[in-house]
Design a protein around this motif. Structure first.
Motif, PDB file in Angstrom:
ATOM      1  N   ILE A   7       1.248  -1.391   0.006  1.00 33.58           N
ATOM      2  CA  ILE A   7      -0.213  -0.030   0.137  1.00 33.58           C
ATOM      3  C   ILE A   7       0.387   1.111  -0.411  1.00 33.58           C
ATOM      4  O   ILE A   7       0.556   2.324  -0.599  1.00 33.58           O
ATOM      5  CB  ILE A   7      -0.759   0.020   0.992  1.00 33.58           C
ATOM      6  N   ALA A   8       1.617   1.388   0.723  1.00 31.48           N
ATOM      7  CA  ALA A   8       3.161   2.300   0.889  1.00 31.48           C
ATOM      8  C   ALA A   8       2.932   2.210  -0.478  1.00 31.48           C
ATOM      9  O   ALA A   8       3.829   4.021  -1.536  1.00 31.48           O
ATOM     10  CB  ALA A   8       3.974   2.207   1.415  1.00 31.48           C
ATOM     11  N   THR A   9       4.088   1.722  -1.104  1.00 29.66           N
ATOM     12  CA  THR A   9       4.370   1.388  -2.296  1.00 29.66           C
ATOM     13  C   THR A   9       3.225   1.862  -3.756  1.00 29.66           C
ATOM     14  O   THR A   9       3.591   3.120  -3.756  1.00 29.66           O
ATOM     15  CB  THR A   9       4.990   0.674  -3.345  1.00 29.66           C
ATOM     16  N   LEU A  10       1.705   1.845  -3.489  1.00 27.34           N
ATOM     17  CA  LEU A  10       1.269   2.165  -4.333  1.00 27.34           C
ATOM     18  C   LEU A  10       0.569   3.791  -4.046  1.00 27.34           C
ATOM     19  O   LEU A  10       0.613   4.557  -4.536  1.00 27.34           O
ATOM     20  CB  LEU A  10      -0.010   1.408  -3.581  1.00 27.34           C
ATOM     21  N   TYR A  11       1.154   4.239  -2.690  1.00 29.66           N
ATOM     22  CA  TYR A  11       0.537   5.651  -2.899  1.00 29.66           C
ATOM     23  C   TYR A  11       1.274   6.669  -2.061  1.00 29.66           C
ATOM     24  O   TYR A  11       2.072   7.653  -2.285  1.00 29.66           O
ATOM     25  CB  TYR A  11      -0.370   5.602  -1.035  1.00 29.66           C
ATOM     26  N   HIS A  12       2.395   5.911  -2.714  1.00 25.38           N
ATOM     27  CA  HIS A  12       4.086   6.953  -3.056  1.00 25.38           C
ATOM     28  C   HIS A  12       4.460   7.260  -1.641  1.00 25.38           C
ATOM     29  O   HIS A  12       4.159   8.256  -1.444  1.00 25.38           O
ATOM     30  CB  HIS A  12       4.316   7.832  -3.840  1.00 25.38           C
ATOM     31  N   LEU A  13       3.759   6.670  -0.993  1.00 21.79           N
ATOM     32  CA  LEU A  13       4.047   6.533   1.096  1.00 21.79           C
ATOM     33  C   LEU A  13       5.319   6.700   1.423  1.00 21.79           C
ATOM     34  O   LEU A  13       6.225   5.558   2.029  1.00 21.79           O
ATOM     35  CB  LEU A  13       2.687   5.823   2.214  1.00 21.79           C
ATOM     36  N   ASP A  14       6.217   7.533   1.391  1.00 16.96           N
ATOM     37  CA  ASP A  14       7.579   7.134   1.882  1.00 16.96           C
ATOM     38  C   ASP A  14       7.748   7.361   3.294  1.00 16.96           C
ATOM     39  O   ASP A  14       9.396   6.961   3.588  1.00 16.96           O
ATOM     40  CB  ASP A  14       8.839   8.735   0.854  1.00 16.96           C
ATOM     41  N   HIS A  15       7.425   8.220   4.574  1.00 16.78           N
ATOM     42  CA  HIS A  15       7.718   7.813   5.455  1.00 16.78           C
ATOM     43  C   HIS A  15       6.205   7.237   6.265  1.00 16.78           C
ATOM     44  O   HIS A  15       5.871   7.309   6.469  1.00 16.78           O
ATOM     45  CB  HIS A  15       7.887   9.343   5.782  1.00 16.78           C
ATOM     46  N   LEU A  16       7.050   6.108   6.661  1.00 15.66           N
ATOM     47  CA  LEU A  16       6.142   5.074   7.696  1.00 15.66           C
ATOM     48  C   LEU A  16       6.345   5.401   8.965  1.00 15.66           C
ATOM     49  O   LEU A  16       7.672   4.968   9.050  1.00 15.66           O
ATOM     50  CB  LEU A  16       5.958   3.393   6.940  1.00 15.66           C
ATOM     51  N   LEU A 124      -8.515  -4.628   4.181  1.00 13.73           N
ATOM     52  CA  LEU A 124      -7.529  -3.525   4.241  1.00 13.73           C
ATOM     53  C   LEU A 124      -7.161  -3.452   2.829  1.00 13.73           C
ATOM     54  O   LEU A 124      -6.954  -2.049   2.194  1.00 13.73           O
ATOM     55  CB  LEU A 124      -6.581  -3.343   4.855  1.00 13.73           C
ATOM     56  N   LEU A 125      -6.631  -4.043   2.129  1.00 12.25           N
ATOM     57  CA  LEU A 125      -5.668  -4.288   0.427  1.00 12.25           C
ATOM     58  C   LEU A 125      -7.182  -3.621  -0.192  1.00 12.25           C
ATOM     59  O   LEU A 125      -6.701  -3.512  -0.838  1.00 12.25           O
ATOM     60  CB  LEU A 125      -4.797  -5.344   0.593  1.00 12.25           C
ATOM     61  N   GLU A 126      -7.601  -4.725   0.166  1.00 12.41           N
ATOM     62  CA  GLU A 126      -8.971  -3.868  -1.068  1.00 12.41           C
ATOM     63  C   GLU A 126      -9.796  -2.434  -0.670  1.00 12.41           C
ATOM     64  O   GLU A 126     -10.074  -1.359  -1.959  1.00 12.41           O
ATOM     65  CB  GLU A 126     -10.772  -5.005  -0.396  1.00 12.41           C
ATOM     66  N   LEU A 127      -9.582  -1.764   0.617  1.00 12.09           N
ATOM     67  CA  LEU A 127     -10.151  -0.712   0.739  1.00 12.09           C
ATOM     68  C   LEU A 127      -9.227   0.666  -0.061  1.00 12.09           C
ATOM     69  O   LEU A 127      -8.852   1.007  -0.763  1.00 12.09           O
ATOM     70  CB  LEU A 127      -9.877  -0.267   2.147  1.00 12.09           C
ATOM     71  N   ALA A 128      -7.626  -0.070   0.222  1.00 12.53           N
ATOM     72  CA  ALA A 128      -6.345   0.741  -0.567  1.00 12.53           C
ATOM     73  C   ALA A 128      -6.126   0.670  -2.189  1.00 12.53           C
ATOM     74  O   ALA A 128      -6.655   1.676  -2.642  1.00 12.53           O
ATOM     75  CB  ALA A 128      -5.399   0.392   0.049  1.00 12.53           C
ATOM     76  N   ALA A 132      -7.717   3.684  -4.751  1.00 15.01           N
ATOM     77  CA  ALA A 132      -6.564   4.119  -5.327  1.00 15.01           C
ATOM     78  C   ALA A 132      -6.859   4.475  -6.693  1.00 15.01           C
ATOM     79  O   ALA A 132      -6.396   5.458  -7.891  1.00 15.01           O
ATOM     80  CB  ALA A 132      -5.191   2.952  -5.707  1.00 15.01           C
ATOM     81  N   ALA A 133      -7.566   3.440  -7.421  1.00 15.56           N
ATOM     82  CA  ALA A 133      -9.018   3.686  -8.720  1.00 15.56           C
ATOM     83  C   ALA A 133      -9.696   3.965  -9.085  1.00 15.56           C
ATOM     84  O   ALA A 133      -9.876   4.118  -9.998  1.00 15.56           O
ATOM     85  CB  ALA A 133      -8.690   2.208  -9.241  1.00 15.56           C
ATOM     86  N   MET A 134     -10.477   5.031  -7.696  1.00 17.68           N
ATOM     87  CA  MET A 134     -11.201   5.800  -7.185  1.00 17.68           C
ATOM     88  C   MET A 134     -10.927   7.198  -7.769  1.00 17.68           C
ATOM     89  O   MET A 134     -11.938   7.661  -7.023  1.00 17.68           O
ATOM     90  CB  MET A 134     -12.198   5.427  -6.788  1.00 17.68           C
ATOM     91  N   GLY A 135      -9.728   7.184  -7.429  1.00 12.99           N
ATOM     92  CA  GLY A 135      -9.747   8.923  -7.554  1.00 12.99           C
ATOM     93  C   GLY A 135      -8.165   9.337  -6.112  1.00 12.99           C
ATOM     94  O   GLY A 135      -8.119  10.595  -5.916  1.00 12.99           O
ATOM     95  N   GLY A 136      -7.811   8.328  -5.278  1.00 12.50           N
ATOM     96  CA  GLY A 136      -6.745   8.423  -4.190  1.00 12.50           C
ATOM     97  C   GLY A 136      -5.673   9.036  -4.926  1.00 12.50           C
ATOM     98  O   GLY A 136      -5.090   9.451  -4.199  1.00 12.50           O
ATOM     99  N   LEU A 137      -5.395   8.497  -6.328  1.00 14.95           N
ATOM    100  CA  LEU A 137      -4.317   8.833  -6.654  1.00 14.95           C
ATOM    101  C   LEU A 137      -4.310  10.175  -7.852  1.00 14.95           C
ATOM    102  O   LEU A 137      -4.959  10.233  -8.285  1.00 14.95           O
ATOM    103  CB  LEU A 137      -3.302   7.310  -7.220  1.00 14.95           C
TER     104      LEU A 137
END
Length: 236
Positions: A7-16, A124-128, A132-137
């Motif tokens: 999920i972090a990779t998909l959303y480019h969340l560099d700081h976890l 939780l993966l399904e939510l992410a 992602a496909a519906m406007g989160g990215l």
């Protein structure tokens, strides 16, 4: 690579982590009189604070709004309230319990619950992935009719991308390329693809997917909003 890192990779969340404070999680547990399953607790502490992941389309409920609908702890609400996702009260003691889905029915003015996914991690993966496909990215697009959904392009995706098997449903499949993009394919009762939803933060990947299904077939792309913004600037 585990699901949190995917999920972090998909959303480019560099700081976890970009999670919620443990004190707030504990307060919610005390209010509800339960302890959250270990997987849910881990997720909330690591990614629960990301609005893009959790609230950009379907919504992970804020801690203060999490509550029971009958025998189910409600975690996620579909963006129009059509369905809820949650965990049966009897399963809360498990670390990674199965999840159920409740569909709203006018007849009973309530939600009718049924099994949905094998575990909480998958939910939780399904939510992410859905968000992602519906406007989160940054880059998203969709096709929503069978006539515009090119069968050869669908076959290419199925052969050249990796299906996220744990999210497979009767009428939809998620595909990815190392979680640098998400492709959601929807199918009708005849098994024909009648919808495509894509999301990525990589513009080159986005353009490649748009071209694969033919630019003219897309009902919506993120570029439409950029064009609208440019027109507004010209009018001013």
């Amino acid at each position: 690579m585990n699901y949190l890192q995917n999920i972090a990779t998909l959303y480019h969340l560099d700081h976890l982590p970009c999670g919620l404070p443990e004190a707030e999680i504990t307060a919610a547990e005390q209010r509800l009189g339960i302890r959250f399953p270990a997987i849910l607790r881990e997720y909330l502490l690591t990614l629960g604070g990301s609005e893009a992941v959790n609230q950009s389309f379907n919504r992970l409920l804020p801690l203060e709004k999490m509550d029971f609908d009958g025998d189910y702890l409600v975690l996620i609400e579909e963006y129009q309230g059509v369905f809820l996702c949650g965990i049966a009260k009897a399963d809360l003691a498990q670390d990674n319990p199965p999840v159920h889905i409740g569909f709203y029915t006018d007849k009973t003015d309530s939600y009718e619950w049924q099994p949905h996914l094998p575990d909480t991690r998958a939910l939780l993966l399904e939510l992410a992935c859905t968000n992602a496909a519906m406007g989160g990215l940054r880059y998203c697009a969709n096709i929503m009719d069978e006539e515009s959904t090119d069968a050869q392009a669908v076959q290419f995706i199925q052969q050249n991308r990796t299906e996220i098997i744990e999210l497979r449903q009767k009428n939809q499949r998620f595909y990815t390329d190392g979680f640098h993009e998400i492709i959601l394919l929807c199918f009708n009762e005849n098994g024909n693809a009648n919808g495509v939803f894509i999301g990525t933060t990589d513009q080159d990947r986005f353009d490649t997917l748009l071209e694969l299904f033919s630019w003219d077939n897309w009902l919506y792309t993120s570029y439409d909003e950029e064009d609208d913004e440019d027109e507004e600037c010209d009018e001013e």
